[in-house]
Design an enzyme around this catalytic site. Structure first.
Site, PDB file in Angstrom:
ATOM      1  N   LYS A  22     -17.322 -21.055  33.844  1.00  0.00           N
ATOM      2  CA  LYS A  22     -16.387 -21.933  33.137  1.00  0.00           C
ATOM      3  C   LYS A  22     -16.684 -23.402  33.365  1.00  0.00           C
ATOM      4  O   LYS A  22     -16.492 -24.231  32.475  1.00  0.00           O
ATOM      5  CB  LYS A  22     -14.952 -21.633  33.585  1.00  0.00           C
ATOM      6  CG  LYS A  22     -14.435 -20.268  33.158  1.00  0.00           C
ATOM      7  CD  LYS A  22     -12.993 -20.055  33.556  1.00  0.00           C
ATOM      8  CE  LYS A  22     -12.798 -19.983  35.046  1.00  0.00           C
ATOM      9  NZ  LYS A  22     -13.455 -18.848  35.692  1.00  0.00           N
TER      10      LYS A  22
ATOM     11  N   GLY B 177     -13.638 -21.942  42.317  1.00  0.00           N
ATOM     12  CA  GLY B 177     -14.707 -22.930  42.389  1.00  0.00           C
ATOM     13  C   GLY B 177     -15.491 -23.025  41.101  1.00  0.00           C
ATOM     14  O   GLY B 177     -15.704 -22.023  40.412  1.00  0.00           O
ATOM     15  N   HIS B 178     -15.879 -24.229  40.749  1.00  0.00           N
ATOM     16  CA  HIS B 178     -16.746 -24.456  39.594  1.00  0.00           C
ATOM     17  C   HIS B 178     -17.976 -25.224  40.064  1.00  0.00           C
ATOM     18  O   HIS B 178     -17.853 -26.191  40.820  1.00  0.00           O
ATOM     19  CB  HIS B 178     -16.025 -25.280  38.515  1.00  0.00           C
ATOM     20  CG  HIS B 178     -14.927 -24.537  37.837  1.00  0.00           C
ATOM     21  ND1 HIS B 178     -13.896 -25.167  37.174  1.00  0.00           N
ATOM     22  CD2 HIS B 178     -14.699 -23.206  37.716  1.00  0.00           C
ATOM     23  CE1 HIS B 178     -13.067 -24.259  36.681  1.00  0.00           C
ATOM     24  NE2 HIS B 178     -13.538 -23.073  36.991  1.00  0.00           N
TER      25      HIS B 178
ATOM     26  N   GLN C 295     -10.266 -18.760  37.980  1.00  0.00           N
ATOM     27  CA  GLN C 295     -10.390 -17.307  38.094  1.00  0.00           C
ATOM     28  C   GLN C 295     -10.607 -16.677  36.714  1.00  0.00           C
ATOM     29  O   GLN C 295     -11.190 -17.296  35.852  1.00  0.00           O
ATOM     30  CB  GLN C 295      -9.161 -16.714  38.802  1.00  0.00           C
ATOM     31  CG  GLN C 295      -9.085 -17.022  40.280  1.00  0.00           C
ATOM     32  CD  GLN C 295      -8.121 -18.132  40.595  1.00  0.00           C
ATOM     33  OE1 GLN C 295      -7.288 -18.532  39.807  1.00  0.00           O
ATOM     34  NE2 GLN C 295      -8.242 -18.674  41.798  1.00  0.00           N
TER      35      GLN C 295
END
Length: 430
Positions: free
Chosen positions: A16, A40-41, A224
């Site tokens: 994402k 986390g990204h 998520q």
């Protein structure tokens, strides 16, 4: 032009961050609306890697307003640390371009400890949390005993609120045989965080309403994935918030009419982190190959992700529940070189074929995948930026996925680099 919601359509970790960053160039405002720093990204921009846990992906783009909405639970010290880390990477974060909802719930040390105690107390009840206090903080929110960000602006009123909070938490700690927290300990924890985060605190719902009325394009960023939704996911092996697209309105304080296009992010295969059912999981050499080629390690935890074939049944279900307008299919390149690829097109439960993910924990544990085998390709899709650059069989795979999930593919991602994207439909223009 439509405001866009981006949600994970599987168990999270779908890529994402890259897609939100890619879309953020067309948006004036980027909003995070649920979760905490358990998500986390990872963004790769011009060869520089940025790892985000709590901040919206739009923070790395100049000229954008980034908002952490009221649906997020915020660890104030973790937020301050993340802001400072990004500043060291040259990202300019100020109270002018970052706003945090004044009614967001805070995560405290007692939440983190309780999370870890529960997760480590009995192997049979493990959920696979990150032990960062997310669940206990949401519990206090719905239990109406939480400390919220706005409370930090009036420190003299904190002690009675802490006393109410500790009435609950110290009873739990006595049950674990642990020493109780004192009011003063929690007060000092909060007071020390106040000057670090208060400059960013605002009534974000009002700001978002003003920006929307002014015609600004808003990008709502979920964390998520929909299969981890506390209502619609693989309960109890889920996160503690609603991760479906409908939460974008509740978690940011805008009406549902402010949402136009819902973009679901899905990998060309499937992964999940933590415990819980995973019908298409592969524990063989192919599963290991997917993990190695896809660099499948959690951004926050570093844990290796479980890998398996694409589950079209679960993906079709989340597309319906979230009202997904189009899918961004990521990591197609990880499938390069496979002789054949399998896709789950149904389940067998106690000898009966079904075509939805059942809600029962027991049934989810018993279902067996029914596969359709699709011819693979030997060419490369890595770095492709147009259909013409894809092998013919890769295009056939994408089109078959589209048919199976009953939802159009809006774009295809072929590497972590943001430019390596094939655009089919522009969510902001569609």
């Amino acid at each position: 032009m439509a405001n866009v919601v981006v949600v994970g359509a599987q168990w999270g970790d779908e890529g994402k961050g890259k897609i939100v960053d890619w879309l953020s160039e067309k948006a004036e405002v980027v909003v995070r609306f649920q979760g905490g720093h358990n998500a986390g990204h990872t963004l790769v921009i011009d060869g520089v890697t940025y790892k985000l846990s709590l901040l919206p992906s739009g923070v790395v783009r100049s000229g954008k307003l980034s908002v952490i909405g009221n649906g997020v639970v915020v660890d104030p010290h973790a937020l301050a640390t993340e802001i400072e880390r990004l500043r060291e990477q040259g990202v300019a974060l100020t109270p002018e371009n970052l706003k945090v909802a004044d009614n967001a719930t805070l995560i405290l040390s007692l939440h983190r400890e309780l999370d870890a105690l529960r997760e480590g107390s009995n192997e049979g009840t493990r959920i696979g949390t990150t032990k960062r206090g997310i669940g206990p903080a949401y519990e206090d929110k719905v239990g109406r005993r939480a400390i919220r960000l706005r409370d930090l602006a009036n420190l003299p009123t904190l002690r009675p609120k802490i006393e109410r909070l500790l009435t609950h938490h110290n009873a739990l700690r006595r049950g674990f045989g642990l020493p109780e927290f004192t009011v003063e300990t929690i007060y000092e924890e909060l007071a020390s965080a106040a000057p670090k985060v208060l400059p960013y605190v605002a009534a974000t719902w009002e700001i978002l309403d003003e920006r929307r009325r002014a015609g600004d394009r808003i990008l709502f960023e979920g964390a998520q994935g929909a299969l981890l939704d506390v209502d619609h996911g693989t309960y109890p092996f889920v996160t503690s918030s609603n991760t479906v697209a409908g939460q974008a309105a509740t978690g940011s304080g805008v009406g549902p009419g402010a949402i136009g296009y819902v973009l679901g992010i899905a990998k060309a295969y499937t992964t999940r982190v933590g415990e819980g059912p995973f019908p298409t999981e592969l524990t063989d050499e192919i599963g290991r190959r997917l993990g190695e080629r896809g660099h499948e390690f959690g951004t926050v935890t570093g844990r290796p992700r479980r890998c398996g074939w694409l589950d079209a049944v679960a993906l079709r279900q989340t597309a319906r529940i979230s009202g997904i307008s189009g899918i961004a299919l990521t990591k197609l390149d990880v499938l390069d070189g496979l002789d054949e690829i399998k896709v789950c097109v149904g389940y067998r439960l106690d000898g009966v074929e079904i075509h939805r993910l059942p809600a029962s924990q027991g049934a989810q544990a018993r279902i067996e995948p029914i596969y359709e085998t699709i011819e693979g390709w030997q060419g490369t899709t890595a770095g492709a930026r147009s259909w013409a650059q894809l092998p013919a069989q890769a295009i056939k795979y994408v089109r078959r996925v589209e048919e199976l999930i009953g939802c159009p593919i809006a774009l295809v991602s072929t590497s972590p680099e943001r430019a390596d994207t094939i655009l089919v439909a522009d969510p902001f223009e569609d």
